[in-house]
Motif scaffolding. Structure first.
Motif, PDB file in Angstrom:
ATOM      1  N   ALA A 193       0.815  -1.217   0.000  1.00 41.61           N
ATOM      2  CA  ALA A 193       0.000   0.000   0.000  1.00 41.61           C
ATOM      3  C   ALA A 193       0.845   1.261   0.000  1.00 41.61           C
ATOM      4  O   ALA A 193       0.352   2.330  -0.373  1.00 41.61           O
TER       5      ALA A 193
ATOM      6  N   GLU B 102       1.910   2.084  -7.451  1.00 41.67           N
ATOM      7  CA  GLU B 102       1.238   0.893  -7.957  1.00 41.67           C
ATOM      8  C   GLU B 102       2.062   0.163  -9.015  1.00 41.67           C
ATOM      9  O   GLU B 102       2.093  -1.066  -9.053  1.00 41.67           O
TER      10      GLU B 102
ATOM     11  N   ARG C  86       0.692   7.219   1.520  1.00 35.99           N
ATOM     12  CA  ARG C  86       1.148   6.530   0.314  1.00 35.99           C
ATOM     13  C   ARG C  86       2.179   7.379  -0.424  1.00 35.99           C
ATOM     14  O   ARG C  86       2.424   8.537  -0.103  1.00 35.99           O
TER      15      ARG C  86
ATOM     16  N   SER D  62      -4.763   2.600  -3.488  1.00 32.13           N
ATOM     17  CA  SER D  62      -3.633   1.681  -3.550  1.00 32.13           C
ATOM     18  C   SER D  62      -4.071   0.342  -4.114  1.00 32.13           C
ATOM     19  O   SER D  62      -5.260  -0.017  -4.109  1.00 32.13           O
TER      20      SER D  62
END
Length: 271
Positions: free
Chosen positions: A142, A146, A173, A188
């Motif tokens: 997380a 990504e 993040r 996430s």
């Protein structure tokens, strides 16, 4: 695919470590079935922690007496200096002198390693060897961009039996520099996977009690690290009051409340 959700202090690392130890404990079964594990994390410090605290110990106790040539591999990014690595990991790493080089990692290193521990981005150098991982564990997913998480996920093959993705979507993040990309990727990958287990996208909170009964999502809500007042405060703000404090109360100690806010006026002198 299993998604492991939990705030800091709820035991995500311990859960993953126990999975690793269970798999690696039965050496003969592991070897005969042709299993191989990939553990990838967002940071080098977390990867080193897994190696020092768990992987090295089970290798010395269970693997070294039977298969001393089958060593775990701690794969570092190109340019990482040996002096920045925990000394205990020297025998489990590949260095060219003082510097880690990806070109020094060979297919033989991977074939001999029952488990490879690395970071999301460094896992990219494994693709050329086309390794067959039976189990893939991704921690801190997380907190990573990504696209980083997709690097180890690209190593999934028909031989992959289990994938576990762990993290806490409520934590801070990574921020993308491009405003359009940052707006599109505010969710996430851990939360995306968790919502796939729900009946419909966006149906309720991923921390809701109903989510605990889904086989593909594991919620850890017992906090063993913080005092009750702090857990209650964080639970109310970020986790839909789902957290349960399990650390004994500090009320018997001669201390003020563990959660204290001290307002400080901003003055010209302070700035």
């Amino acid at each position: 695919l299993v998604t492991l959700l939990g705030p800091a202090g709820t035991g995500k690392t311990q859960c993953i470590a126990q999975c690793l130890l269970q798999l690696l404990y039965d050496v003969d079964q592991f070897v005969q079935s042709g299993q191989r594990i990939l553990l990838a994390t967002h940071s080098n410090s977390v990867a080193d922690n897994y190696m020092v605290r768990f992987v090295c110990a089970v290798w010395e106790q269970r693997w070294a007496p039977r298969h001393p040539d089958r060593r775990p591999l701690r794969l570092y990014w190109s340019g990482r200096r040996a002096s920045a690595m925990p000394p205990a990991l020297g025998p489990f790493s590949v260095f060219d002198g003082e510097v880690a080089l990806r070109t020094t990692v060979t297919a033989e290193h991977l074939r001999a390693a029952p488990i490879v521990v690395t970071t999301f981005s460094t896992a990219a150098c494994l693709a050329e060897f086309q390794p067959q991982f039976s189990h893939i564990f991704l921690d801190e997913a997380a907190q990573a961009i990504e696209a980083e998480v997709y690097v180890p996920l690209s190593l999934v093959t028909d031989a992959t039996r289990r994938i576990l993705v762990s993290g806490d979507p409520a934590q801070v993040r990574q921020q993308l520099q491009h405003p359009v990309c940052d707006a599109l990727l505010t969710t996430s990958i851990v939360e995306r996977f968790a919502r796939l287990a729900q009946s419909s996208i966006g149906a309720g909170s991923i921390w809701s009690a109903s989510n605990r009964h889904k086989s593909s999502t594991i919620l850890l809500t017992d906090n063993f690290r913080a005092v009750p007042k702090l857990v209650d405060f964080v639970s109310h703000l970020f986790y839909d009051q789902s957290l349960q404090p399990r650390l004994p109360s500090m009320s018997s100690l001669p201390l003020p409340s563990p959660l204290v806010f001290t307002p400080t006026p901003i003055t010209a002198e302070a700035t």
